[in-house]
Design an enzyme around this catalytic site. Structure first.
Site, PDB file in Angstrom:
ATOM      1  N   HIS A 127       0.832  -1.206   0.000  1.00 26.27           N
ATOM      2  CA  HIS A 127       0.000   0.000   0.000  1.00 26.27           C
ATOM      3  C   HIS A 127       0.865   1.253   0.000  1.00 26.27           C
ATOM      4  O   HIS A 127       2.050   1.226   0.316  1.00 26.27           O
ATOM      5  CB  HIS A 127      -0.940   0.016   1.204  1.00 26.27           C
ATOM      6  CG  HIS A 127      -0.241   0.117   2.537  1.00 26.27           C
ATOM      7  ND1 HIS A 127       0.424  -0.938   3.112  1.00 26.27           N
ATOM      8  CD2 HIS A 127      -0.109   1.154   3.410  1.00 26.27           C
ATOM      9  CE1 HIS A 127       0.941  -0.573   4.265  1.00 26.27           C
ATOM     10  NE2 HIS A 127       0.631   0.710   4.473  1.00 26.27           N
ATOM     11  N   ASP A 129       0.669   4.966   1.820  1.00 20.95           N
ATOM     12  CA  ASP A 129      -0.017   5.612   2.929  1.00 20.95           C
ATOM     13  C   ASP A 129      -0.885   6.780   2.454  1.00 20.95           C
ATOM     14  O   ASP A 129      -0.453   7.604   1.640  1.00 20.95           O
ATOM     15  CB  ASP A 129       0.994   6.154   3.946  1.00 20.95           C
ATOM     16  CG  ASP A 129       1.628   5.059   4.787  1.00 20.95           C
ATOM     17  OD1 ASP A 129       1.011   3.988   4.925  1.00 20.95           O
ATOM     18  OD2 ASP A 129       2.733   5.286   5.301  1.00 20.95           O
ATOM     19  N   HIS A 277       4.766   0.038   0.474  1.00 22.95           N
ATOM     20  CA  HIS A 277       5.452  -0.770   1.484  1.00 22.95           C
ATOM     21  C   HIS A 277       4.529  -1.847   2.040  1.00 22.95           C
ATOM     22  O   HIS A 277       3.305  -1.812   1.849  1.00 22.95           O
ATOM     23  CB  HIS A 277       6.027   0.111   2.602  1.00 22.95           C
ATOM     24  CG  HIS A 277       5.006   0.894   3.357  1.00 22.95           C
ATOM     25  ND1 HIS A 277       4.393   2.021   2.845  1.00 22.95           N
ATOM     26  CD2 HIS A 277       4.480   0.731   4.604  1.00 22.95           C
ATOM     27  CE1 HIS A 277       3.547   2.510   3.720  1.00 22.95           C
ATOM     28  NE2 HIS A 277       3.566   1.743   4.794  1.00 22.95           N
ATOM     29  N   ARG A 292       5.592   6.388  14.233  1.00 23.48           N
ATOM     30  CA  ARG A 292       5.599   6.916  12.864  1.00 23.48           C
ATOM     31  C   ARG A 292       5.049   8.320  12.809  1.00 23.48           C
ATOM     32  O   ARG A 292       4.090   8.659  13.524  1.00 23.48           O
ATOM     33  CB  ARG A 292       4.748   6.015  11.958  1.00 23.48           C
ATOM     34  CG  ARG A 292       4.936   6.299  10.473  1.00 23.48           C
ATOM     35  CD  ARG A 292       3.766   5.813   9.648  1.00 23.48           C
ATOM     36  NE  ARG A 292       2.636   6.744   9.739  1.00 23.48           N
ATOM     37  CZ  ARG A 292       1.599   6.754   8.907  1.00 23.48           C
ATOM     38  NH1 ARG A 292       1.542   5.879   7.920  1.00 23.48           N
ATOM     39  NH2 ARG A 292       0.617   7.606   9.052  1.00 23.48           N
TER      40      ARG A 292
END
Length: 301
Positions: A127, A129, A277, A292
């Protein structure tokens, strides 16, 4: 060479086109950082940098250039790196962009992602983000807090290389096509109707080109992904499905991929427009804790 059993666009023998730089771009010269490539065209571990120290303008520019050139950059042994350092590092590229579905911390834009026997990892799908946002995230800075004794790697796929290696007739088919992206099939899977309606008010479906031009390099990049791209506009439902079945598979080609083995105090920064990723979920029921920050994006064209 024998004919393949399956005559699919994914099948390919021999070399592929694997370019590190956009057409016409020149390789950068680095004075403040050491670059150790993971592959010749994609991914590099950077050394000679202590990210707990103030980042001056010259170092910031080399980090920006390294990310543009290598698409994913890594650091190891960043002991003492905390939320303040995290914000300062991500701020080199732009302000934080909170994910509306991620758990919050006391630091704006910083999410803590803890997985263990009670909360299994669920990011094991290729995917990009925030592609369900009007201005998808430009990138992300991910730090390892606690990692399992084995497993828990993350993989990235170079979607510029994925586009470069599409057959020319397929590039022509998708040249001016736009796809609809949405969060409901993924993040909404565990919501009830009332919860979905509340999120829908703030997060409607959005559209992005199937092949975008990177906002900094100008490189053509394939921009569809399995969880968030719902359909392609302007074609029949059947053609949309056929095209997406081909295009989302491109991230699974090993020549386009790198894989990083985490250790505590390791950091990864990735260009979210250039790559997809996949968080490998092979460590259950062990514990894995990451933090993150996503970097705010711009419209794609």
């Amino acid at each position: 060479m024998p004919n393949p059993i399956l005559d699919k666009p994914l099948m390919h023998y021999g070399t592929r086109v694997l370019e590190r730089l956009a057409p016409g771009a020149e390789q950068a010269a680095y004075k403040l950082i050491e670059v150790s490539p993971l592959t010749p065209h994609f991914g590099a571990v950077l050394g000679g940098v202590d990210l707990t120290q103030p980042i001056n303008g010259a170092l910031a520019e080399e980090l920006r250039q390294a990310l543009l050139e290598w698409k994913v950059i890594f650091f190891r042994g960043q002991t003492g790196f905390d939320a303040e350092h995290h914000l300062a590092l991500s701020g080199i590229w732009g302000p934080p962009e909170p994910n509306p579905f991620f758990p919050k911390t006391g630091t704006v834009g910083l999410s803590r992602l803890a997985k263990d026997a009670k909360a299994a990892g669920n990011k094991n799908i290729w995917h990009s983000d925030h592609s369900f946002m009007v201005n998808p995230s430009l990138g992300a800075v991910l730090r390892a807090i606690e990692v399992p004794a084995a497993g828990g790697d993350t993989m990235w796929a170079d979607m510029g290389a994925a586009y470069d290696n599409l057959p020319e007739d397929l590039k022509e088919r998708i040249e001016n096509l736009t796809a609809v992206h949405d969060w409901e099939a993924s993040w909404g899977a565990l919501m009830n109707d009332e919860q979905k309606a509340a999120f829908r008010a703030n997060w409607p479906q959005v559209e992005h080109p199937v092949a975008v031009r990177h906002p900094r390099s100008g490189r053509r990049t394939l921009y569809v992904n399995e969880p968030f791209t719902r359909f392609i506009k302007g074609v029949s439902d059947q053609e949309s499905r056929e095209l997406l079945d081909i295009l989302v598979l491109q991230a699974r080609i090993p020549e386009f991929q790198i894989r990083f083995n985490w250790a505590p105090d390791s950091i990864a920064i990735w260009d979210n427009i250039a790559v997809q990723h996949y968080a490998v979920n092979d460590y259950f029921p062990a514990r894995r804790v990451m933090e993150r920050i996503a970097i705010a994006g711009v419209p794609l064209s």
